[in-house]
Design an enzyme around this catalytic site. Structure first.
Site, PDB file in Angstrom:
ATOM      1  CD  GLU A 241     -45.934  12.163  94.871  1.00  0.00           C
ATOM      2  OE1 GLU A 241     -44.935  11.580  96.122  1.00  0.00           O
ATOM      3  OE2 GLU A 241     -47.117  10.823  95.299  1.00  0.00           O
ATOM      4  CB  CYS A 275     -37.633  12.816  96.028  1.00  0.00           C
ATOM      5  SG  CYS A 275     -38.241  11.730  95.135  1.00  0.00           S
TER       6      CYS A 275
END
Ligand code: NAD
Length: 510
Positions: A241, A275
């Site tokens: 991720e 993010c």
């Protein structure tokens, strides 16, 4: 966070509050041997945890949820001290994690338990069962920016799937990781089902080499590549991720006020250290002026500081300040303009909100992850252009679309793992939706049913219910059987003399 010579000798490091530099904790730098010992302990715990009846595992996870819920203000304090984010933002990530824990606990059995599936025509005498078994021990490596929500996306789903976890939190948030493991130990005191190892990249790297059954890494794309390379040495599977450069698109028929609000919150909350934060905005020319003026008004109300009214905290990682400054400078040097903030917005610990316009697409403020409270806003002639620019990135994590009529269509055309329509970042808060990216944003999925399955292996079981009229899996199979099978397959699959008709397009009900 600092590591001095003295600390290396003592195998400890200090964590400092990024807002004022105060030391808020001292933690061990766990060595390769420490990590291996933790994984060995986890093996025993995994055997116990995976063998528990589902109801008992679920009961422990429910008790953990209650502990987290009752003490969320205490956990928020730890988050606030270690990474500086406002208390309310810390609370938000904790409540979202709690909701994921509830979902994973409730759905693990249904998603992973045995499912009867069709055996097909040739094996019609068989009963086919698909079920998902825990991998064993999962290594979770976390970042600092959402030190609860982000790693818990892996920790929760790995635990609910029946694995033990060894968690290496970011060196900027070891106290949060320790707090989480300690709270789990309260509901599982006799077995180290969730352990923490603290330290820097070397500790993370040791976890990758420790023989765990999977590594779930969340962090930057660069570190993700190193993690993958290390895991390749032992063929350890990985979930990556990584970073993003998410765009928000505003169509001509969009609710402009709502879109501006979403752009500002999506871009500036957590001081832009998200993010899936909004970093680029593409706005249809028909609503551009109205949108920009609203974004400017809303951004001017925001401030990064330590007081309770300040909506933004500090930049947690000191090295990020230089990157944010470089992106703003590059955008301005290439002809961009700052309509809020700008070069002067970058301080020693804080960056004030900055909105940039007329920034060329090749500027680093558009191509690289900035991870600060900045937005680039660009006028586009059409939504086709907006989609094209959005997709012109090597990242592909999240995206946002504001459009009344074409939201779903535009969302589907964006190359990203997740997209919100007419709201921002909502996909991350919906536990049943998978979370993850494509391209340089990584691969694999946490959250939802995919997130549960990510921490399992698929187990296929074929059980013969009765003897078949034609036994295919035997040397006793003769030419007559082969010929009958060929006839059967021809009858089933060879009938179409022309290409099959495509199904009629149904109405899009989404
Ligand atoms: P980072 O890559 O610097 O560090 C992440 C973790 O990896 C830390 O725990 C670190 O100690 C560890 N690490 C460092 N070197 C290692 C190595 N060689 N082997 C194993 N582990 C190692 O990232 P960060 O600065 O902590 O986090 C910010 C980044 O994370 C941003 O790029 C952000 O976009 C990304 N992020 C992604 C998601 C997502 O879900 N996609 C969520 C949050 C943050």
């Amino acid at each position: 966070m600092t590591l001095t010579d003295e600390h290396v000798q003592q195998q400890t490091f200090e964590v400092r509050n990024p807002a004022n530099g105060d030391v808020v904790g001292v933690y061990a730098v766990h060595s390769e041997a420490d990590v291996h010992a933790a994984v060995a302990r986890a093996r025993g715990a995994a055997a116990w945890w995976s063998a528990l009846p589902h109801a008992e595992r679920s009961e422990r996870l429910t008790q953990w949820r209650a502990v987290l819920t009752r003490r969320m203000a205490q956990l928020a304090d730890v988050v606030h001290r270690e990474m500086g984010k406002p208390h309310s933002d810390a609370m938000l990530e904790i409540v979202l994690a709690i909701d994921h824990l509830a979902w994973a606990t409730k759905h693990a059995r249904k998603v992973l338990g045995p499912h009867r599936v069709s055996p097909g025509m040739l094996m019609a005498n068989q009963s086919a069962t698909l079920e998902y078994h825990p991998l064993g021990v999962v290594g979770v490596i976390g970042p600092w920016n959402y030190p609860v929500f982000t790693p818990m996306g892996s920790v929760i789903y790995a635990l609910a799937a029946g694995n033990a976890v060894v968690f290496k939190p970011s060196e900027f948030a070891p106290g949060v990781g320790t707090w989480l493991a300690d709270s789990f130990a309260e509901v599982c005191p006799a077995h180290p089902v969730l352990q923490v190892v603290t330290g820097f990249g070397d500790t993370g790297s040791a976890l990758c080499r420790s023989g765990v059954d999977k590594v779930a890494f969340t962090g930057s794309t660069g570190t993700g590549k190193k993690v993958m390379a290390t895991c390749a040495e032992t063929l350890t599977p990985v979930v990556i991720e990584a970073g993003g450069k998410d765009a928000l698109l505003v169509d001509e028929d969009a609710d402009v006020e709502a879109a501006a609000d979403a752009a500002v919150w999506g871009g500036m909350s957590n001081a832009g250290q998200t993010c899936i934060g909004v970093e680029r905005v593409y706005v249809h020319e028909k609503v551009y002026d109205r949108f920009l003026s609203s974004v400017v008004d809303k951004t001017r109300d925001l401030r990064a500081d330590t007081d309770l009214e300040a909506k933004l905290g500090p930049i947690t990682m000191p090295s990020q300040i230089g990157i944010i400054r470089a992106h703003i400078d590059d955008a301005l040097a290439r002809g961009g303009r700052a309509v809020v903030g700008g070069a002067d917005a970058v301080g020693e610990r804080f960056v004030q909100p900055t909105v940039l316009v007329d920034v060329p697409e090749e500027s680093t403020a558009v191509t690289e992850e900035t991870f600060g409270p900045t937005l680039t806003v660009k006028k586009v002639r059409s939504m086709d252009e907006a989609v094209e620019l959005t997709n012109a990135t090597r990242y592909g994590l999240g995206a946002t679309v504001f459009s009344e009529k074409r939201g779903m269509e535009l969302a589907r055309r964006i190359r990203s793992g997740m997209t919100s329509v007419n709201s921002v970042i909502s996909f991350a808060a919906i536990p049943s939706l998978p979370f993850g990216g494509v391209g340089d944003s990584g691969f694999g999925r946490i959250h939802g049913a995919d997130g549960l399955r990510e921490f399992t292996y698929a187990k296929a079981i074929a059980r013969q219910r009765f003897k078949p009229p034609m036994l295919l899996t035997s040397f006793s199979r003769d030419a007559k059987t082969d010929s009958r099978v060929a006839q059967l397959v021809t009858m089933l699959h060879g009938g179409a003399s022309t290409l099959p008709k495509l199904p009629k397009r149904g109405r899009d009900r989404s």
